[in-house]
Design an enzyme around this catalytic site. Structure first.
Site, mmCIF file in Angstrom:
data_model
loop_
_atom_site.group_PDB
_atom_site.id
_atom_site.type_symbol
_atom_site.label_atom_id
_atom_site.label_comp_id
_atom_site.label_asym_id
_atom_site.label_seq_id
_atom_site.Cartn_x
_atom_site.Cartn_y
_atom_site.Cartn_z
ATOM 1 N N HIS A 78 -2.015 22.066 16.029
ATOM 2 C CA HIS A 78 -0.915 21.360 14.998
ATOM 3 C C HIS A 78 0.325 21.278 15.682
ATOM 4 O O HIS A 78 0.801 20.099 15.580
ATOM 5 C CB HIS A 78 -0.802 22.653 13.647
ATOM 6 C CG HIS A 78 0.269 22.097 12.737
ATOM 7 N ND1 HIS A 78 -0.248 22.041 11.559
ATOM 8 C CD2 HIS A 78 1.512 21.811 12.934
ATOM 9 C CE1 HIS A 78 0.583 21.710 10.727
ATOM 10 N NE2 HIS A 78 1.829 21.421 11.562
ATOM 11 N N GLU A 79 0.912 21.979 16.516
ATOM 12 C CA GLU A 79 2.016 21.667 17.260
ATOM 13 C C GLU A 79 1.968 20.624 18.430
ATOM 14 O O GLU A 79 2.905 19.739 18.477
ATOM 15 C CB GLU A 79 2.715 22.922 17.677
ATOM 16 C CG GLU A 79 3.000 23.955 16.536
ATOM 17 C CD GLU A 79 4.134 23.259 15.547
ATOM 18 O OE1 GLU A 79 5.077 22.592 15.684
ATOM 19 O OE2 GLU A 79 3.862 23.561 14.183
ATOM 20 N N HIS B 113 2.189 17.042 16.737
ATOM 21 C CA HIS B 113 3.392 16.674 16.781
ATOM 22 C C HIS B 113 3.914 16.113 17.869
ATOM 23 O O HIS B 113 4.548 15.089 18.090
ATOM 24 C CB HIS B 113 4.434 17.571 15.972
ATOM 25 C CG HIS B 113 4.106 18.203 14.787
ATOM 26 N ND1 HIS B 113 4.084 17.278 13.526
ATOM 27 C CD2 HIS B 113 3.923 19.479 14.038
ATOM 28 C CE1 HIS B 113 3.963 17.874 12.481
ATOM 29 N NE2 HIS B 113 3.635 19.171 12.800
#
Length: 375
Positions: A67-68, A71
């Site tokens: 998820h990170e 980004h």
């Protein structure tokens, strides 16, 4: 946030874990190993339940990292430098060295994480369609799919500091053509959403699940505080636009010669100065660290007479030594503890202490934010 443990680099990005993330892993294993899996498939051994729970906890941890990373990789593709990734109690934090240049870039960076979590949920959902899968494995995969779906959808809620709040900010920035107005509106939305979650958590704790309700209260309280902090930080960053370190630093600070005994330094400098932190310099005038009055006051009179200032000097990270012409907004990305030294031609010309940092933030927030007309 400073990680407690460095995990290495992924795609050239430093990745770390805060100790609080270990609590989440332990909690997930406990919930799965003692509750979810035994209830779904009773009659198996505790070792089997806990073994599967450990695998699922690690898989969820990997999905948080993905998820990170989503980004970070999208940000890097769009020209925004990535500092690091830290996983912690509330998920993860991707530290960016700068901001998106356009609303579209901000929306793409912000949406990448939740879409990745939803993609994990979708893939896990497809795995559940495989026929004749062991019930224990299917139950574990179903939990993994559900949690990632909840994570993705929750992060899309329109309030700072959630990813959805940043998508909202990007839309408002595009709609108003005024980044400062978008900052305020997104922050207000985040505070309202946080207060709603606190109220919903209290209601849940009273009428249904005390533990679940308290957890929702904690999330809502964190969101409210984080939204306020983010609004203040954005306001301060706007107020520092165009300023350099020389404009905000304490000029010509009193110095601590490294070769002096501490008692001599106290008598000749510390007692006559208004500073609480002093740059420590060597014979050439080059900085070697910093020392605080708090550190000095912890010594006995005998120790002060026997100790050189150099022995008390706290070495500063490389990013805590800046140049006079560096952007003043750079200090917003530093802890400032114990100090940031401003150095020119190898000599200390300025100082920023935690007290200075507070003053700088307050002054920056009082400046009129510049209008941003980016498309």
């Amino acid at each position: 946030m400073r990680p407690s443990l460095r995990l290495g680099n992924v795609a050239g990005i430093p990745v770390g874990i805060h100790w609080s993330a270990l609590l989440v892993i332990a909690l997930i294993m406990a919930v799965l190993g003692t509750g979810v899996l035994p209830a779904a498939v009773p009659g198996l051994s505790q070792g089997l339940y806990w073994g599967v729970a450990a695998v699922v906890a690690c898989a969820f941890f990997a999905s948080l990292l993905a998820h990170e990373l989503a980004h970070a990789l999208v940000a890097r593709r769009l020209g925004v430098r990535v500092g690091s990734i830290t996983l912690w109690l509330m998920g993860g934090i991707t530290e960016l060295d700068g901001e998106a240049r356009t609303p579209r870039a901000e929306a793409e960076i912000s949406a990448a994480g939740p879409l990745t979590s939803l993609a994990f949920a979708a893939v896990a959902g497809l795995v559940l369609l495989v026929p004749h899968s062991p019930l224990l494995i299917s139950s574990a995969v179903a939990w993994f799919a559900l949690v990632n779906a909840v994570l993705g959808l929750f992060n899309l809620l329109p309030g700072a500091p959630l990813d959805g709040g940043r998508v909202l900010h990007a839309f408002l920035w595009w709609r108003y053509r005024d980044r400062s107005r978008a900052d305020r509106t997104a922050a207000q939305a985040g505070q309202s959403l946080g207060m709603f979650l606190v109220a919903a958590g209290v209601l849940q704790a009273v009428v249904w699940s005390p533990v679940g309700g308290l957890w929702m209260v904690l999330i809502g309280w964190f969101m409210t505080g984080a939204a306020r902090a983010e609004a203040f930080a954005r306001s301060a960053r706007s107020g520092l636009t165009g300023l350099r370190m020389r404009d905000v630093m304490t000029s010509v600070p009193d110095l601590a010669p490294s070769w002096l005994k501490v008692d001599a330094f106290v008598a000749t400098v510390a007692l006559r100065s208004r500073q609480s932190v002093f740059p420590v310099v060597d014979f050439s005038g080059a900085p070697v660290g910093a020392v605080s009055l708090e550190t000095i006051s912890a010594l006995t009179p005998e120790q002060r007479a026997e100790t050189n200032v150099a022995q008390l000097a706290r070495k500063l990270p490389s990013d805590h030594v800046v140049a006079p012409d560096d952007p003043a907004a750079r200090i917003l990305d530093l802890s400032v503890e114990p100090a940031v030294l401003v150095v020119e031609n190898g000599h200390v010309t300025g100082l920023v202490t935690p007290a200075d940092f507070t003053r700088i933030l307050m002054q920056a927030s009082l400046r009129s934010p510049p209008r941003d007309d980016a498309p």
